[in-house]
Design a protein around this motif. Sequence first.
Motif, short mmCIF file in Angstrom:
data_model
loop_
_atom_site.label_atom_id
_atom_site.label_comp_id
_atom_site.label_asym_id
_atom_site.label_seq_id
_atom_site.Cartn_x
_atom_site.Cartn_y
_atom_site.Cartn_z
N ASP A 1 0.80 -1.23 0.00
CA ASP A 1 0.00 0.00 0.00
C ASP A 1 0.83 1.28 0.00
N THR A 2 2.16 1.17 0.01
CA THR A 2 2.99 2.37 -0.08
C THR A 2 2.82 3.01 -1.45
N PRO A 3 2.49 4.31 -1.52
CA PRO A 3 2.30 4.96 -2.83
C PRO A 3 3.54 4.84 -3.70
N ALA A 4 3.32 4.52 -4.98
CA ALA A 4 4.43 4.32 -5.92
C ALA A 4 4.24 5.07 -7.23
N LEU A 5 2.99 5.25 -7.65
CA LEU A 5 2.72 5.73 -9.01
C LEU A 5 1.52 6.67 -8.99
N LEU A 6 1.68 7.81 -9.63
CA LEU A 6 0.60 8.79 -9.75
C LEU A 6 0.37 9.05 -11.24
N VAL A 7 -0.71 8.48 -11.77
CA VAL A 7 -1.03 8.59 -13.19
C VAL A 7 -2.30 9.41 -13.34
N TYR A 8 -2.24 10.41 -14.20
CA TYR A 8 -3.41 11.27 -14.39
C TYR A 8 -4.37 10.68 -15.41
N THR A 9 -5.67 10.80 -15.10
CA THR A 9 -6.69 10.35 -16.03
C THR A 9 -6.70 11.26 -17.25
N SER A 10 -7.40 10.81 -18.29
CA SER A 10 -7.37 11.55 -19.55
C SER A 10 -8.12 12.87 -19.49
N GLY A 11 -9.07 12.98 -18.55
CA GLY A 11 -9.83 14.23 -18.47
C GLY A 11 -10.99 14.30 -19.44
N THR A 12 -11.43 13.13 -19.96
CA THR A 12 -12.53 13.13 -20.92
C THR A 12 -13.86 13.42 -20.24
N THR A 13 -13.96 13.22 -18.94
CA THR A 13 -15.22 13.45 -18.23
C THR A 13 -15.04 14.46 -17.11
N GLY A 14 -14.24 15.48 -17.36
CA GLY A 14 -13.98 16.50 -16.36
C GLY A 14 -12.49 16.72 -16.24
N PRO A 15 -12.08 17.57 -15.32
CA PRO A 15 -10.64 17.83 -15.15
C PRO A 15 -9.88 16.55 -14.84
N PRO A 16 -8.70 16.37 -15.40
CA PRO A 16 -7.90 15.17 -15.11
C PRO A 16 -7.62 15.06 -13.61
N LYS A 17 -7.67 13.84 -13.13
CA LYS A 17 -7.43 13.58 -11.71
C LYS A 17 -6.25 12.61 -11.59
N GLY A 18 -5.47 12.77 -10.54
CA GLY A 18 -4.33 11.91 -10.32
C GLY A 18 -4.72 10.64 -9.60
N ALA A 19 -4.62 9.51 -10.29
CA ALA A 19 -4.93 8.22 -9.68
C ALA A 19 -3.66 7.68 -9.02
#
Length: 450
Positions: free
Chosen positions: A172-190
């Motif tokens: 569960d240690t954070p490793a990767l922050l990938v942004y969504t494409s933003g097709t349904t609103g502002p891109p969010k960092g997953a």
Amino acid sequence: MSEAPLSYDKLRSLHRWSLPERVNIGVEIADRHLRSKPAILVTDGREITRTITFGELSEASNRLANVLVAKGVEAGDRVALILSQRPETAIVHIAIYKLGAIAVPLSGAFGSDALGMRLRGSDPSVVLGERESLERVAALGFDGVLIDVDHDLEPLLAAASPDFTAAPTTPDTPALLVYTSGTTGPPKGALHGHRVLAGHMPGFELSHDFFPQPGDRIWTPADWAWIGGLYDVVMPALAHGVPVVAFRTPRFDPEQGFDVIANAGIRNVFMPATALRMMRRSDGVPVALRTIASGGETVGEETAAWCRERFGVRLNEFYGQTEANLLIGNSAAWPERPGWMGRAYPGHELRLVDGEIAVKVEGDPVVFLGYWRDEVATAAKVRDGWLHTGDLAEVDEEGNYRSVGRTDDLISSAGHRIGPGEIEECLIRHPAVAIAAAIGVPDDVRGEVV
């Protein structure tokens, strides 16, 4: 996965997630293979021009981890990278993971607005990239450390120690922050944890028909900054010790794609649907593959049939999204139903909620940890222990899913809910139609018409 094909029911019943208390993606990828074994094969489209071994991946990532520590990077810090298909992209990821920091992959195709939004949101302390990308980053007022991989990286690595002890990260240690494409609103960092690699394995292995097999060698034209390029190809293949082919090009050329497959000895490809449609309209050299997989959008029956005829294998289409990838798909392990996305891959518990695909969060390592610094958006996405994808589907009695559309692009006409995908697929069957899109427009009588 077993090398011998098993039935779908047997695969699901045998599957168990088994994650250790301590796991680090960087170690899993780079440090567990024979050091002389090829890891990344660089091609110019005609021949292999450079070979990077796992030993080189391991040592270079250790050196870079030490460089980043010297630059002030600590566990939990974000490190952004804007890099194309090249060995340094993998080296940077591995170093960040080993350090316990968070990798933020960004596409070189982003314009200034898109790039600025992601940099402000993730707040990285270091950005590694090619010169043109770094110039754009600097122009946006970024005041952190910039590392030019073409001019600065080699001397920095040469001066750093090849020894590094990986951080004691957990699943569960954070490793990767990938942004969504933003097709349904502002891109969010997953935000994903170190468990995300394991979470991709069942879908990856099955979409490539019990990967790995002797002689496998994989390539994708997809951007390595995208979750598809990274975790549908690069990271799981390297974790298996299978060579990944890297080919740098500013844009996809279908005939060049055929050349890369033929000249680099590629047996497995992940090909986005748009790339397949482009290849279908081109005259490339004859090639044969062991497996071909596609995801990101619906391929369609016509293109799937062409793949079987052109490449000599069935197309294994799959489904997932940035927040929870490789959930559903096809494999030689079960009969295909043309035009349908496939079945839930082992390890993922799915259900339809008012027609929307939802995945059970508890115990599924492919599901994200949440949206970066956005509890409201996370709460809207994950409700009552289920991640709601926003994608609509129907399911048959054998568990095959068929895409219907998005909850936000469904066309409601005279009480009927119409998925644009069905209409688009019908239109592109006509030989005069290359590509199609369907939308709903307001209508006084029916509410909407197509």
